[in-house]
Design a protein around this motif. Structure first.
Motif: not given
Length: 400
Positions: A27-33, A45-51, A56-57, A340-349
């Motif tokens: 999931l997070h391998v892209v964040q430092s890239l 920056e926003l477009e790069a974060s779509w990866s 997460i969505l 449902l807690y996890l859904v809110f958790y990941y939807m927020g992210a």
């Protein structure tokens, strides 16, 4: 039932921890890239974060499906099939040449990534004794954060020296090895009993949870905190990759070692409730998030690292307490309440990058911190409301 500290317990717990680490590393391998993507594909920056955002969505949406599906079809088969999908999509990502293709595959990968997180604790509940579940869940949650750290470090190190495509290739090979070990170690279900799917009942349960203000407040805390916490890491990579820091992808990957302070906080969160109520503990965690954010405004690399360590401590403290709060206060269908807690958790992210983008455009990192404090103020308000509600309910109970 599997008892704690037995051979089967150790094998099953290790399997689920390795599986969890594999999921969150992918999931997070892209964040430092992200700065690398922005430079190579000429992105904002926003477009790069779509990866990261799109993965997460789709992961969050998939959580609504896998829990009920595993009740009908079994735990281990779905975990194995979805983890296989993760391996195949990661290897496919190492072969793409366009950012559009990368986003499509990351979206598909998110659907596979949700399989194990949605089912792992249900598997423990089926197969482990109550005492064994308590022990295993704490270790499992720690593996989640360690997997995220590993993925970011692998992405940063391999990406810097061999290119971003090679980072996906290395992660795919590592994931394939972990999948084989997972299948070998995890015992077959012995106490699983299939239940028929009743979509109408599932919808009714979800509706009931959303109408429960005590649960809804915890959901908003989870979604709001992760919305900011995760995406602060995304935006700070652009700050640290530019002047005056000029950090490489490898060095950016090391930044995510600050997650380890949160791993410790999660492990000790249960002890805090011996002295304070869970809502008070959540409020303390959110205040730490706010303080850590303010600390990052000091234009010094060490101060920024310390700020993220403080934020990680606060985030995982609040996350552990909020998730336990939901489990203890759901009036029925606790499994769906937790889902449902996890859904809110990941939807927020998944929407956090969009929420912070106007603040970033307005004032750079200062703007991100201002936007962060606004959202944290809202989640702090929710925790204070829960504290007042909890105190009032306890006082009524004592008088009765």
């Amino acid at each position: 039932m599997i008892e704690a500290n037995t051979r089967d317990f150790r094998a099953a717990t290790l399997a689920l921890c390795l599986g969890s680490a594999m999921i969150f590393a992918n999931l997070h391998v892209v964040q430092s890239l992200l700065p690398t993507f922005a430079q190579q594909f000429h992105l904002t920056e926003l477009e790069a974060s779509w990866s990261l955002t799109i993965t997460i969505l789709t992961l969050g949406l998939s959580l609504l499906v896998y829990g009920p599906l595993s009740d009908a079809l079994g735990r281990k088969p779905i975990m194995v099939v979805t983890m296989t999908g993760v391996v195949l999509t990661t290897l496919a990502l190492s072969q793409v040449e366009s950012y559009g293709a990368l986003l499509w595959l990351r979206g598909l990968q998110g659907l596979f990534l949700g399989g194990l997180p949605a089912i792992a604790i249900a598997y423990m509940g089926d197969e482990f004794t109550r005492k064994a579940v308590v022990v295993a869940v704490g270790v499992y949650i720690s593996a989640n954060s360690l997997g995220g750290v590993t993925g970011r470090m692998v992405g940063g190190f391999v990406g810097e020296h061999f290119g971003w495509a090679a980072a996906f290739g290395a992660m795919g090979v590592l994931s394939a090895v972990l999948l084989v070990v997972f299948v070998w170690l995890l015992p077959k279900s012995q106490n699983f009993h299939a239940k028929p799917l009743h979509p109408r009942h599932i919808v009714q349960d979800m509706h009931g949870h959303l109408r429960n203000p005590v649960l809804l407040a915890a959901y908003l805390i989870a979604g709001g905190n992760f919305m900011i916490f995760l995406n602060q890491y995304s935006y700070i990579t652009f700050v640290l990759a530019a002047a005056p820091y000029h950090l490489s992808p490898h060095a950016l990957g090391l930044l995510f070692l600050t997650y380890l302070s949160g791993t410790l906080a999660a492990a000790f969160s249960g002890r805090i409730t011996q002295y304070f109520s869970a809502p008070v503990g959540m409020a303390v965690g959110i205040l730490l998030l706010m303080g850590g954010s303010l600390l990052t405004l000091i234009p010094n690399l060490y101060a920024i690292v310390w700020g993220f360590m403080v934020s990680s401590l606060g985030f995982f403290l609040t996350h552990s307490l909020a998730s336990s709060w939901v489990s203890h206060h759901a009036l029925r269908a606790r499994a769906s309440a937790s889902s449902l807690y996890l859904v809110f958790y990941y939807m927020g992210a998944s929407v956090g990058g969009f929420v912070l983008a106007p603040f970033w455009a307005w004032a750079g990192w200062l703007g991100v911190v201002v936007g962060s404090l606004l959202v944290y103020s809202l989640t702090l308000g929710c925790s204070v409301w829960l504290s007042v509600k909890f105190t009032a309910t306890r006082d009524v109970g004592n008088k009765a």
